[in-house]
Design a protein around this motif. Structure first.
Motif, PDB file in Angstrom:
ATOM      1  N   GLU A  22       0.817  -1.207   0.000  1.00 23.36           N
ATOM      2  CA  GLU A  22       0.000   0.000   0.000  1.00 23.36           C
ATOM      3  C   GLU A  22       0.857   1.265   0.000  1.00 23.36           C
ATOM      4  O   GLU A  22       0.457   2.291  -0.559  1.00 23.36           O
ATOM      5  N   LEU A  23       2.034   1.200   0.598  1.00 23.26           N
ATOM      6  CA  LEU A  23       2.925   2.363   0.550  1.00 23.26           C
ATOM      7  C   LEU A  23       3.395   2.622  -0.870  1.00 23.26           C
ATOM      8  O   LEU A  23       3.495   3.780  -1.304  1.00 23.26           O
ATOM      9  N   GLN A  24       3.666   1.570  -1.603  1.00 21.64           N
ATOM     10  CA  GLN A  24       4.060   1.741  -2.995  1.00 21.64           C
ATOM     11  C   GLN A  24       2.929   2.346  -3.815  1.00 21.64           C
ATOM     12  O   GLN A  24       3.158   3.137  -4.727  1.00 21.64           O
ATOM     13  N   ARG A  25       1.698   1.988  -3.469  1.00 25.03           N
ATOM     14  CA  ARG A  25       0.553   2.555  -4.163  1.00 25.03           C
ATOM     15  C   ARG A  25       0.359   4.029  -3.815  1.00 25.03           C
ATOM     16  O   ARG A  25      -0.097   4.822  -4.630  1.00 25.03           O
ATOM     17  N   LEU A  26       0.724   4.383  -2.602  1.00 23.32           N
ATOM     18  CA  LEU A  26       0.566   5.768  -2.150  1.00 23.32           C
ATOM     19  C   LEU A  26       1.630   6.694  -2.699  1.00 23.32           C
ATOM     20  O   LEU A  26       1.343   7.801  -3.152  1.00 23.32           O
ATOM     21  N   ALA A  27       2.885   6.259  -2.601  1.00 25.06           N
ATOM     22  CA  ALA A  27       4.012   7.165  -2.830  1.00 25.06           C
ATOM     23  C   ALA A  27       4.433   7.168  -4.294  1.00 25.06           C
ATOM     24  O   ALA A  27       4.148   6.242  -5.054  1.00 25.06           O
ATOM     25  N   PRO A  82      -5.743   5.017  -6.207  1.00 28.38           N
ATOM     26  CA  PRO A  82      -4.402   5.539  -5.993  1.00 28.38           C
ATOM     27  C   PRO A  82      -3.987   5.602  -4.543  1.00 28.38           C
ATOM     28  O   PRO A  82      -2.821   5.672  -4.247  1.00 28.38           O
ATOM     29  N   SER A  83      -4.928   5.643  -3.603  1.00 27.99           N
ATOM     30  CA  SER A  83      -4.574   5.710  -2.193  1.00 27.99           C
ATOM     31  C   SER A  83      -5.348   4.654  -1.442  1.00 27.99           C
ATOM     32  O   SER A  83      -6.501   4.381  -1.766  1.00 27.99           O
ATOM     33  N   PRO A  84      -4.765   4.024  -0.411  1.00 28.91           N
ATOM     34  CA  PRO A  84      -5.415   2.883   0.204  1.00 28.91           C
ATOM     35  C   PRO A  84      -6.536   3.188   1.153  1.00 28.91           C
ATOM     36  O   PRO A  84      -7.502   2.459   1.207  1.00 28.91           O
ATOM     37  N   LEU A  85      -6.450   4.250   1.951  1.00 28.78           N
ATOM     38  CA  LEU A  85      -7.459   4.445   2.982  1.00 28.78           C
ATOM     39  C   LEU A  85      -7.758   5.913   3.184  1.00 28.78           C
ATOM     40  O   LEU A  85      -6.866   6.708   3.395  1.00 28.78           O
TER      41      LEU A  85
END
Length: 248
Positions: A128-133, A219-222
């Motif tokens: 999820e960090l890879q999806r965020l950043a 693009p962002s998890p939560l």
């Protein structure tokens, strides 16, 4: 979110939740590993049984990779909401099983939860960090998140001392307060995913324009559900289940 500045990414609700998620679970798992022998002894097992369970636990920990196919499949084919709910539920189950005295099945279940739980947490966090950043900010965001996670290690010694000395007269329930605290922290992690689920469900069932939930590939998890795209007056509204609110 990946297109925003580093400062805005650091203050975004999705990133803050992700850091909190990793900090709580890593603290819980490290506490279980660090105090496993003491916890088994306090649950009413004899010295020989404690030694046997310690050996079994040591052999189970490296086998946590058996849960990788499941979490990998869910990360690729399900929504972030489902993944976070699964990992949080496993955390609650783990802490609950460590509250049951004189039960071999409960203790074995707790050991399995710790073994696979570590892989669940780390896989979810980095995915999820890879999806965020963005590639430009990934290193900084990961480093700061790991710093916060490492800081939770400062809680392990006081919690262990409290359970083994101050609460030692409690016998079988000497570690119950610490495990209940871990369970409470994990339960608090349910609030954001459940809030997103309720808002998305309300959006799908409400009258008026048609709502389409866009969860996979968000693009962002939560973060709370928000309107991402507005078309012409007669067009549908697209609502993302797990994306950060954006200005219309």
């Amino acid at each position: 979110l990946s297109k925003r500045s580093l400062k805005r990414q650091l203050r975004s609700p999705p990133y803050l939740y992700l850091v909190l998620f990793a900090s709580v679970h890593v603290c819980r798992l490290n506490f279980a590993v660090a105090t496993f022998q003491e916890q088994v002894g306090s649950l009413g097992f004899g010295a020989s049984e404690v030694d046997q369970f310690v050996v079994i636990f040591g052999r189970l920990l490296p086998l946590g990779f058996v849960g990788m196919p499941l979490i990998g499949y869910l990360l690729d084919n399900s929504t972030p909401l489902v993944v976070f709910l699964l990992v949080n539920a496993a955390g609650v189950l783990n802490s609950s099983l460590l509250l049951v005295p004189h039960s071999r099945p409960a203790l074995l279940g707790a050991m399995c939860c710790v073994a696979v739980g570590r892989q669940f947490v780390y896989s979810t966090f980095f995915s999820e960090l890879q999806r965020l950043a963005s590639p430009r900010t990934y290193g900084t965001l990961a480093g700061l998140a790991n710093l916060c996670v490492a800081a939770t290690g400062l809680l392990l010694s006081p919690l262990s001392s409290l359970s083994t000395s101050t609460l030692a007269p409690w016998g079988e329930y000497a570690f119950a307060p610490a495990n209940l605290l871990m369970m409470l922290l994990v339960l608090l992690l349910f609030t954001q995913p459940l809030s997103c689920w309720r808002e998305a469900r309300r959006a799908r069932t409400s009258d008026g324009p048609t709502f389409v939930a866009v969860a996979r590939g968000a693009p962002s998890p939560l973060a709370p559900a928000s309107v991402l795209e507005r078309g012409a007056p007669n067009s549908s509204l697209r609502v993302s289940l797990l994306t950060e609110p954006q200005a219309p």
